[in-house]
Design an enzyme around this catalytic site. Structure first.
Site, PDB file in Angstrom:
ATOM      1  CD  GLU B  93      63.877  37.487  47.391  1.00  0.00           C
ATOM      2  OE1 GLU B  93      63.311  36.499  46.862  1.00  0.00           O
ATOM      3  OE2 GLU B  93      63.830  38.034  48.589  1.00  0.00           O
ATOM      4  CG  PHE B 155      67.443  37.162  61.397  1.00  0.00           C
ATOM      5  CD1 PHE B 155      66.756  35.517  61.141  1.00  0.00           C
ATOM      6  CD2 PHE B 155      66.749  37.986  60.536  1.00  0.00           C
ATOM      7  CE1 PHE B 155      65.747  35.537  60.387  1.00  0.00           C
ATOM      8  CE2 PHE B 155      65.361  37.923  59.949  1.00  0.00           C
ATOM      9  CZ  PHE B 155      64.817  36.717  59.919  1.00  0.00           C
ATOM     10  CD  GLN B 156      66.158  37.893  56.558  1.00  0.00           C
ATOM     11  OE1 GLN B 156      66.217  38.936  56.416  1.00  0.00           O
ATOM     12  NE2 GLN B 156      64.923  36.848  55.978  1.00  0.00           N
ATOM     13  CE  LYS B 205      68.364  47.303  58.600  1.00  0.00           C
ATOM     14  NZ  LYS B 205      67.535  46.763  59.329  1.00  0.00           N
TER      15      LYS B 205
END
Lengths: 250, 609
Positions: B93, B155-156, B205
């Site tokens: 990234e 998570f993340q 998301k």
């Protein structure tokens, strides 16, 4: 510079294999002028100095999450010297007012203004004049061993008694920063158990506007009543989104 | 849902703010034909569709990124859209951000990078900080965990807007589908507006996957209240022109702002008309041709002697689009100490931040240069600096950028840079990492155009060179792209060779290999009594076989008589190549001004430091 030319010069390079040719620093003509640490060109005979001064900067900002973090982050990152920072509501539910009390030399004051103005959610910024109306609030909890004396000190400083229970009296003091300082000092003699204090809330004096953007909005709503009614509708919605309460964030 | 997103999604008639023009917002709402849905050819239905449609509507042609869980819906929309930017899949990234940054530097349009939440986003951070320091237009789109998990350490999950707040112009959380398009559109606009810089949109998301409830409204305007100044105040321009007219030793200092504003033409006309010596900053390299007799090359820590002497002795410094970085000024007390300073910048906050401006000119560089040009034209005693020009020319002769290159000694890096310059087209783009090689590339290549020198200046990010070369090549496929790297710097991002090979990008990496973090070692020699702690590798992998293993061509260069042929072979190879140039490890960068030192006291060798 071609390699051939470089090689032609290589004889005088030998002395300084690890460097370039030319007169060294001591053999050069050097300028005699100076600047101050703030980058101001100085007259050597009269070195300019910028004493620190305490002043209030008021910013009108969009009322949205992250603005306070953005302002606080700016202040800490650029190491501005601030005494207090408050955020609170304005007449418009979509905006909030950030008031900073800072102690900076003149160039620093200008930097605070300009760096704040650069933040995208900041609508307008200005330094308030010396005559601006400035208030702070302190809540003190003192021992009640001498209730009459506490009461007379409270009276002297126009303090309100908020709570009195066996053992403690809680009072509220408002005033200029110096007045609040003096009141706290005076209450110290009773033993202050706990203390909390806000930053400065400030408005420009009289008909002068604290920020230009508010002046414009006021003029517009005054001239166009239909916009004013829309504002009222928005204000109801604003109440539901719970405006941030004034905080002292430093 | 954020207030911003709410504001973006709210119909304009609810607006009560003072400066917004109600008429124009109402009419834009009715212009359905201008929506991204229309230009993308199909109606965006989810937040992710809206993100892609907004990029497309803003004219974004390329996106550099890396896949990951939370950004998957956006990638899916990228594949599904009828009209969408081309995606370049990067290996890391950080490289995506640098490639987008370089793309922005070369094109002048915002470069766009994309990454997932958590580590994807934090890996972008270096590149975003780099763009922030160099005022490069960059847009980062980051995935985020669904809003219902936000704040739960899912998570993340990383607080991406919190992490990037101090290094972006502005960042956004698009908390619901309807907010995605407007946020992305605004982020692209803002990145390129006024003083360019990075913006970021965090895309939870669920906002990406949710169906939109309203028709897409691109609303790709700038944020409310955002204003970029254009022309400077008339009286300030007059005062500046007076100062220039009475100056005996004027110097123009051209910074990166001249590049950003595409003001080179105006600058060149000004310099030529009034016969003023011109010095650039490092980001300003190429704004005036370095082979022009008035150009003294760049000033600062490793600038030329002539440039530093001119800046130190000038009585009137016309500084344009520079933030007076400490690597340029050295100690502020001794920077242009006798100069009346005219400071032109589009960002008012730069005025008198580091150096007090006697004449602040807040505006767009091209407009301001023209204003000053016109004002100076009206003054009769505007030109005639023959003696001063002669003085500057003498300084150029006194402090030449020579170097010795005896056959029997190891290859000199300066020679390699000059040979590469000679072997490439005039419009070749040079990218670099950070360190000694970067300085040699700046000093010994002759730059004649803006946007041909692409480097990491303010942040000084080692490893910038290769991803930047990829971004530059994608931005300008018809131009030669040469990347100078150091061995230490190259090791930080060399995995991106896989991208150059996969995309068959014809970039040439020249590694000036001295098996050391040379700049650190140079400082250790000068300031740490020669203790080479953690700066000398002693061992380096072979870069040529590494290049071959990645699918690029690899060359090793050790002798002077191989230089021309090897470079020729690398440049003519249609695809990526790496030239491992084993340079003299003893070579250091001069001139050098000590950190915080006096520019006129630049050292020509270590003994003078």
């Amino acid at each position: 510079m071609s390699r051939e030319r470089a090689e032609a010069n290589s004889a005088d390079q030998d002395a300084e294999r690890d460097g370039l040719t030319g007169p060294g620093p001591d053999e050069r003509e050097r300028p005699s002028g100076r600047r101050s640490k703030e980058g101001v060109r100085v007259d050597p005979d009269a070195e300019a100095s910028h004493p620190e001064r305490r002043t209030t900067i008021s910013a009108l900002v969009k009322h949205e999450p992250g603005v306070l973090a953005e302002v606080a982050g700016l202040v800490s990152r650029r190491r501005f010297d601030i005494d207090s920072l408050t955020v609170g509501q304005t007449t418009n539910p979509e905006t909030a007012r950030v008031t900073l009390t800072i102690e900076e030399p003149e160039p620093g004051v200008r930097q605070v203004e300009k760096q704040l103005a650069k933040l995208v959610p900041v609508i307008s910024v200005r330094e308030l004049g010396r005559d601006a109306v400035r208030r702070e609030l302190a809540v003190l909890k003192v021992h009640d061993d001498r209730p009459a004396a506490v009461e007379s000190v409270a009276e002297m400083f126009d303090a309100r008694t908020l709570d009195a229970e066996p053992g403690t009296v809680t009072v509220e003091v408002t005033g200029s920063s110096a007045e609040v300082d003096r009141a706290i000092e005076a209450f110290q003699r009773f033993g202050v158990r706990e203390l909390t204090r806000t930053g400065t809330a400030a408005l420009a004096r009289g008909t002068e506007w604290t920020t230009d953007a508010e002046a414009e909005r006021y003029e517009r709503t005054r001239l166009r009543p239909e916009t004013a009614s829309t504002d009222r509708a928005t204000e109801n919605r604003g109440a539901a989104t719970a405006p941030e309460a004034p905080t002292n964030d430093d | 849902m954020s207030e911003r997103a709410r504001a973006a999604a709210r119909p304009p008639e609810e607006e009560g703010n003072p400066t917004r023009d109600n008429d124009s917002t109402e009419s834009s709402e009715n212009q359905t034909e201008a929506t991204p849905a229309a230009s993308a050819g199909c109606s965006p239905t989810t937040g992710a569709d809206a993100a892609i449609a907004a990029l497309d509507a803003a004219g974004v042609e390329h996106v550099f990124g890396v896949q990951g869980g939370a950004i998957m819906p956006v990638y899916d929309a990228l594949a599904e859209a009828d009209s969408a930017p081309t995606h370049v899949t990067m290996a890391h990234e950080q490289a995506a951000a640098h490639a987008a940054d370089a793309y922005g530097q070369v094109t002048g349009e915002p470069g766009v990078c994309m990454a997932t939440s958590g580590p994807g986003a934090t890996n972008l951070v270096t590149g975003i900080a780099d763009a922030d320091m160099d005022s490069d237009p960059l847009v980062a789109l980051t995935g985020q965990v669904p809003t219902e998990f936000l704040g739960n350490d899912a998570f993340q999950e990383t607080d991406t807007v919190g992490v990037t707040r101090p290094i972006t112009k502005e960042n956004y959380v698009a908390g619901e589908a309807d907010a995605v398009g407007p946020s992305v559109g605004e982020a692209v606009e803002l990145a390129g507006a006024g003083r360019p810089g990075p913006t970021l949109v965090d895309l939870p998301k669920d906002a990406s996957t949710a169906e939109m409830t309203t028709d897409a409204d691109p609303d790709a305007g700038l944020p409310e209240y955002y204003e970029a100044p254009e022309r400077a105040d008339g009286p300030a321009v007059d005062a500046a022109a007076d100062a220039l007219a009475r100056a005996e030793r004027p110097v123009v200092l051209a910074g990166g702002g001249v590049v950003k504003a595409d003001a080179s033409e105006e600058l060149r006309a000004f310099v030529e008309r009034f016969d003023v010596p011109v010095v650039t900053t490092m980001p300003g390299i190429g704004t005036v041709p370095e082979d022009d007799e008035r150009c003294l090359s760049f000033a600062g820590m490793h600038g030329t002697g002539a440039a530093n002497m001119a800046v130190s002795h000038t009585d009137c410094l016309f500084a344009i689009g520079t933030r007076f970085d400490d690597r340029l000024t050295g100690g502020i007390e001794t920077f242009a100490p006798e100069a009346e300073v005219i400071h032109a910048d589009i960002d008012a906050a730069e005025i008198s931040k580091n150096v007090e401006a006697d004449h602040p000119l807040v505006g767009d560089a091209a407009a301001v240069i023209e204003q000053v040009h016109d004002a100076l034209e009206a003054r009769s005693d505007a030109d005639g600096h023959a003696a001063w020009r002669e003085q500057c020319r003498e300084w150029e002769e006194t402090y030449p950028m020579t170097y010795a290159a005896p056959e029997e000694e190891p290859l000199k890096p300066q020679f390699v840079v000059e040979a590469a310059d000679a072997a490439t087209d005039d419009d070749a783009i040079v990218t670099t990492g950070v360190g000694q090689h970067q300085m040699w590339a700046a000093q010994y290549w002759t730059y004649c155009d803006p946007r041909a020198w692409v480097s990491s200046h303010g942040l000084g990010t080692m490893g910038y060179g290769l991803p930047a070369a990829i971004g530059a090549k994608v931005a300008a496929p018809d131009r030669e792209v040469v990347c100078f790297e150091g061995d230490g710097s190259f090791m930080m991002t060399l995995q991106e060779l896989s991208v150059a090979a996969r995309e068959n990008l014809d970039v040439t990496v020249i590694v000036l290999n001295n098996e050391a973090i040379g700049m650190v070692r140079q400082w250790q020699d000068a300031f740490f009594e020669g203790r080479h702690t953690a700066s000398e590798y002693g061992w380096m992998p072979e870069f040529a076989p590494i290049a071959e293993a990645f699918g690029a061509r690899g060359f090793t260069l050790e002798d002077y008589d191989e230089v021309a042929d090897t470079l020729e072979a690398a440049f003519t190879h249609d695809g990526p190549s790496v030239v491992d140039a084993r340079i003299d490890p003893a070579e250091n960068v001069y001139p050098m001004v000590k950190s915080g030192g006096d520019n006129s006291g630049f050292a020509l060798s270590e003994a003078q430091l």
